[in-house]
Write an enzyme that holds these catalytic residues in place. Sequence first.
Site: not given
Length: 423
Positions: A145, A175, A253
């Site tokens: 993402h 992911d 992230s």
Amino acid sequence: MKQSNSGVLWIVGGVMGLLLLGCMLTLVASLFIVRSDRSVSTARVQTSVAAPARSVALQATPPPPVVIATPEAGLDYESAALRNIYLQVNPSVVNVNVLGAGSSLTSLFPDAAVPHNLDPNDLFSISSGSGFVWDTDGHIVTNNHVVEGADEVQITFADQRVAIAQVVGVDVDSDLAVLKIDPEGYALTPIRRGNLEDVFVGMRVAAIGNPFGLEGTLTAGIVSALGRSIPARTSFSIPDAIQTDAPINPGNSGGPLLNEQGELIGVNAQIRSEDRANSGVGFAIPISVVERVVPSLIEIGRYDHAYIGISATTYSPVCADVFGLPKEARGAVVLSVIPRTPAARAGIIGPVREVETKYPDICPGEAGGDLITAIDGQPVTSFDDVLVYLQRYTAPGTQITLSVLRDGEPRDVNVTLASRPMR
């Protein structure tokens, strides 16, 4: 006659004098001996009293602490461990800056006000995150993402050197994404990898990343839970995730979650928060998933997940009457079997009748489906056990054996897994 008496007197006087002198000497000697005895006795008394006193003093002194580590420069153990983690791992952590062309901004941000005079060939920063060096060939791991929709990706290292990266593989279901830079001229420090089997709730962990664009930020906490299932960007979930209270914020992230040895145990991916800021609950994709997915992304650009084709729920004894199962049973109740999937071809049975239930969130109003009790001989106590096993140990084409309870009778069903469909 007078002379004779005088001699006698002299003799008697001499004898008495000698006797007197002997008595005096005897008295002096006696006094000396008595004093010496008293001195010895006193010394003995003092010694016998002093010994217990020393014994009591030794018993009252607490034992020295057990030294687990002796950090340098007078640091406490935790500070020394975190410093060592940072010094070892920060050179491996990178900032991932995602650029998008002007022509793609409208599709990426349809509600945003895009200037009319925007040059469609210009690149603009659309998002940023973290990543880490996987090997000396120039592969960088981050979240899918983070780089989704990128026209160009810039990598900034801890020493502020910048590289341009290409996306070589992505996996939406886990992911994860792998980028590649030209390694020439860069001193790449691959991250060291740990083992999920060594991770436990309460373990001290650290995260390094770029929250809010602040490069090289270290945060610390503990593993607060294991075995979480977190949503992916598809209808599937990511099993076996690590939950941590180490502060994870936007920009973290794709960065590493580390154990005390500075080894990678997870890739920071999500937070549970109302305002996208840390609220003490963050999630990392476990190293067990990373170790399987990343090599495939490097080699062929994708990862094929094993697929069985069922939905299920964990069986609870409160549902015994609803499902018609014994209360002591354990496993996952099959709620649906998707047609033309491995489970359907193998003959796994889903619900066959509707029933009334007081607790639809615990006991869905459908009964008669198989109760999965084991997979390849490994006991199943929840549906997550099935998902974790498929993720850790299987691939498309693997044949597994499901032990099920059907109509009160145990039986084994062989299932050949397929590739997860694209969604």
